[in-house]
Scaffold this motif. Structure first.
Motif, PDB file in Angstrom:
ATOM      1  N   SER A   1       0.826  -1.204   0.000  1.00  0.00           N
ATOM      2  CA  SER A   1       0.000   0.000   0.000  1.00  0.00           C
ATOM      3  C   SER A   1       0.861   1.253   0.000  1.00  0.00           C
ATOM      4  N   ARG A   2       0.254   2.342  -0.456  1.00  0.00           N
ATOM      5  CA  ARG A   2       0.955   3.637  -0.439  1.00  0.00           C
ATOM      6  C   ARG A   2       1.317   4.045   0.990  1.00  0.00           C
ATOM      7  N   SER A   3       0.620   3.477   1.962  1.00  0.00           N
ATOM      8  CA  SER A   3       0.904   3.816   3.368  1.00  0.00           C
ATOM      9  C   SER A   3       2.168   3.133   3.874  1.00  0.00           C
ATOM     10  N   GLY A   4       2.865   2.373   3.000  1.00  0.00           N
ATOM     11  CA  GLY A   4       4.130   1.757   3.385  1.00  0.00           C
ATOM     12  C   GLY A   4       3.995   0.368   3.968  1.00  0.00           C
ATOM     13  N   LEU A   5       2.934  -0.318   3.626  1.00  0.00           N
ATOM     14  CA  LEU A   5       2.666  -1.632   4.207  1.00  0.00           C
ATOM     15  C   LEU A   5       2.868  -2.736   3.184  1.00  0.00           C
ATOM     16  N   LEU A   6       3.424  -3.847   3.627  1.00  0.00           N
ATOM     17  CA  LEU A   6       3.526  -5.067   2.830  1.00  0.00           C
ATOM     18  C   LEU A   6       2.761  -6.168   3.544  1.00  0.00           C
ATOM     19  N   VAL A   7       1.944  -6.904   2.792  1.00  0.00           N
ATOM     20  CA  VAL A   7       1.334  -8.132   3.284  1.00  0.00           C
ATOM     21  C   VAL A   7       1.821  -9.217   2.343  1.00  0.00           C
ATOM     22  N   GLY A   8       2.595 -10.161   2.860  1.00  0.00           N
ATOM     23  CA  GLY A   8       3.157 -11.232   2.048  1.00  0.00           C
ATOM     24  C   GLY A   8       2.695 -12.589   2.524  1.00  0.00           C
ATOM     25  N   PHE A   9       2.508 -13.496   1.574  1.00  0.00           N
ATOM     26  CA  PHE A   9       2.050 -14.833   1.894  1.00  0.00           C
ATOM     27  C   PHE A   9       2.844 -15.828   1.070  1.00  0.00           C
ATOM     28  N   PRO A  10       3.238 -16.962   1.615  1.00  0.00           N
ATOM     29  CA  PRO A  10       2.992 -17.423   2.980  1.00  0.00           C
ATOM     30  C   PRO A  10       3.785 -16.601   3.990  1.00  0.00           C
ATOM     31  N   GLY A  11       3.298 -16.611   5.210  1.00  0.00           N
ATOM     32  CA  GLY A  11       3.949 -15.868   6.272  1.00  0.00           C
ATOM     33  C   GLY A  11       5.328 -16.437   6.564  1.00  0.00           C
ATOM     34  N   SER A  12       6.272 -15.545   6.813  1.00  0.00           N
ATOM     35  CA  SER A  12       7.632 -15.984   7.147  1.00  0.00           C
ATOM     36  C   SER A  12       8.365 -14.855   7.855  1.00  0.00           C
ATOM     37  N   GLY A  13       9.506 -15.177   8.368  1.00  0.00           N
ATOM     38  CA  GLY A  13      10.339 -14.178   9.035  1.00  0.00           C
ATOM     39  C   GLY A  13      11.392 -13.617   8.109  1.00  0.00           C
ATOM     40  N   ARG A  14      11.163 -13.700   6.799  1.00  0.00           N
ATOM     41  CA  ARG A  14      12.195 -13.310   5.840  1.00  0.00           C
ATOM     42  C   ARG A  14      12.537 -11.826   5.865  1.00  0.00           C
ATOM     43  N   TYR A  15      11.721 -11.003   6.495  1.00  0.00           N
ATOM     44  CA  TYR A  15      12.005  -9.565   6.562  1.00  0.00           C
ATOM     45  C   TYR A  15      12.578  -9.158   7.920  1.00  0.00           C
ATOM     46  N   ARG A  16      12.718 -10.111   8.810  1.00  0.00           N
ATOM     47  CA  ARG A  16      13.172  -9.833  10.175  1.00  0.00           C
ATOM     48  C   ARG A  16      14.514  -9.096  10.193  1.00  0.00           C
ATOM     49  N   ASP A  17      15.413  -9.491   9.301  1.00  0.00           N
ATOM     50  CA  ASP A  17      16.742  -8.871   9.285  1.00  0.00           C
ATOM     51  C   ASP A  17      16.851  -7.744   8.255  1.00  0.00           C
ATOM     52  N   LYS A  18      15.703  -7.192   7.832  1.00  0.00           N
ATOM     53  CA  LYS A  18      15.693  -6.117   6.843  1.00  0.00           C
ATOM     54  C   LYS A  18      14.890  -4.926   7.373  1.00  0.00           C
ATOM     55  N   PRO A  19      15.385  -4.246   8.398  1.00  0.00           N
ATOM     56  CA  PRO A  19      14.604  -3.149   8.994  1.00  0.00           C
ATOM     57  C   PRO A  19      14.381  -1.976   8.041  1.00  0.00           C
ATOM     58  N   GLN A  20      15.170  -1.858   6.990  1.00  0.00           N
ATOM     59  CA  GLN A  20      15.026  -0.760   6.038  1.00  0.00           C
ATOM     60  C   GLN A  20      14.167  -1.124   4.833  1.00  0.00           C
ATOM     61  N   TYR A  21      13.526  -2.309   4.873  1.00  0.00           N
ATOM     62  CA  TYR A  21      12.710  -2.761   3.744  1.00  0.00           C
ATOM     63  C   TYR A  21      11.526  -1.824   3.539  1.00  0.00           C
ATOM     64  N   ASP A  22      11.426  -1.280   2.335  1.00  0.00           N
ATOM     65  CA  ASP A  22      10.339  -0.373   1.987  1.00  0.00           C
ATOM     66  C   ASP A  22       9.604  -0.949   0.781  1.00  0.00           C
ATOM     67  N   PRO A  23       8.415  -1.512   0.998  1.00  0.00           N
ATOM     68  CA  PRO A  23       7.701  -2.125  -0.117  1.00  0.00           C
ATOM     69  C   PRO A  23       7.396  -1.146  -1.246  1.00  0.00           C
ATOM     70  N   THR A  24       7.242   0.134  -0.943  1.00  0.00           N
ATOM     71  CA  THR A  24       6.895   1.098  -1.988  1.00  0.00           C
ATOM     72  C   THR A  24       8.070   1.394  -2.922  1.00  0.00           C
ATOM     73  N   LYS A  25       9.244   0.905  -2.601  1.00  0.00           N
ATOM     74  CA  LYS A  25      10.428   1.100  -3.445  1.00  0.00           C
ATOM     75  C   LYS A  25      10.794  -0.166  -4.222  1.00  0.00           C
ATOM     76  N   ARG A  26      10.111  -1.246  -3.976  1.00  0.00           N
ATOM     77  CA  ARG A  26      10.436  -2.524  -4.620  1.00  0.00           C
ATOM     78  C   ARG A  26       9.932  -2.543  -6.063  1.00  0.00           C
ATOM     79  N   PRO A  27      10.660  -3.209  -6.958  1.00  0.00           N
ATOM     80  CA  PRO A  27      10.241  -3.261  -8.367  1.00  0.00           C
ATOM     81  C   PRO A  27       8.830  -3.808  -8.565  1.00  0.00           C
ATOM     82  N   TRP A  28       8.426  -4.812  -7.777  1.00  0.00           N
ATOM     83  CA  TRP A  28       7.081  -5.372  -7.941  1.00  0.00           C
ATOM     84  C   TRP A  28       6.010  -4.323  -7.644  1.00  0.00           C
ATOM     85  N   TYR A  29       6.296  -3.414  -6.732  1.00  0.00           N
ATOM     86  CA  TYR A  29       5.344  -2.356  -6.390  1.00  0.00           C
ATOM     87  C   TYR A  29       5.361  -1.252  -7.449  1.00  0.00           C
TER      88      TYR A  29
END
Length: 180
Positions: free
Chosen positions: A55-83
């Motif tokens: 979402s434009r509000s800076g939120l990512l909802v990913g499935f299946p659920g995982s801890g893959r973003y745990r070590d990525k505190p700077q992850y910004d879904p609005t900057k990702r190519p898929w977005y």
């Protein structure tokens, strides 16, 4: 990894009451997609790696659920190519992103994403990611079923590094290529 819940991640810039309220509202709305994502994954099986919404509000909802973003505190879904490929698309039809190497699995993934449009505004995106190998297999299966031994190619435009503003078309998938 869990197929019973989604992962929810906030971009690091989601700070302050107004931004947090907007992200929380999107989390409630997009969180309901977890059930639909679960159903799609149950039908598609291993062909589907990830389902996601941003979402434009800076939120990512990913499935299946995982801890893959745990070590990525700077992850910004609005900057990702898929977005960005979907939110900046000329219309609301699904678009394919460029293949990329997934940081958590090392697999080459391709996103098929579409904008979420409400009340005349683009508020986010939703889509799926498949491996390049899955796309090759789907095209090969389709080619075999349609004509028996037809060759299928997926050709994509890529920006030329030596000539900014120009593109070159390259084969991304060739159904005659050897499988791994």
């Amino acid at each position: 990894m869990t197929f019973s819940a989604a992962t929810v991640v906030r971009a690091p810039w989601v700070k302050g009451a107004e931004k947090e309220i907007a992200a929380d509202a999107d989390a409630r709305r997009l969180g309901r997609l977890a059930r639909r994502f679960s159903q799609v994954h149950a039908v598609q099986g291993q062909d589907l790696k990830w389902s996601l919404a941003g979402s434009r509000s800076g939120l990512l909802v990913g499935f299946p659920g995982s801890g893959r973003y745990r070590d990525k505190p700077q992850y910004d879904p609005t900057k990702r190519p898929w977005y960005t490929v979907a939110i900046n698309a000329p219309d609301d039809r699904p678009v394919w992103g460029n293949p990329y190497v997934d940081a958590s699995t090392g697999l080459i993934l391709v996103s098929c994403i579409s904008r979420i449009h409400t009340q005349g505004a683009n508020v986010g995106v939703v889509g799926v990611e498949v491996t390049l190998e899955t796309m090759r297999r789907i095209l090969l299966d389709f080619a075999r079923k349609s004509t028996g031994k037809m060759r299928s190619l997926l050709v994509r435009p890529f920006p030329r590094k030596d000539a900014p503003g120009e593109v070159e078309h390259r084969v991304v998938i060739d159904t005659r290529s050897a499988t791994r």
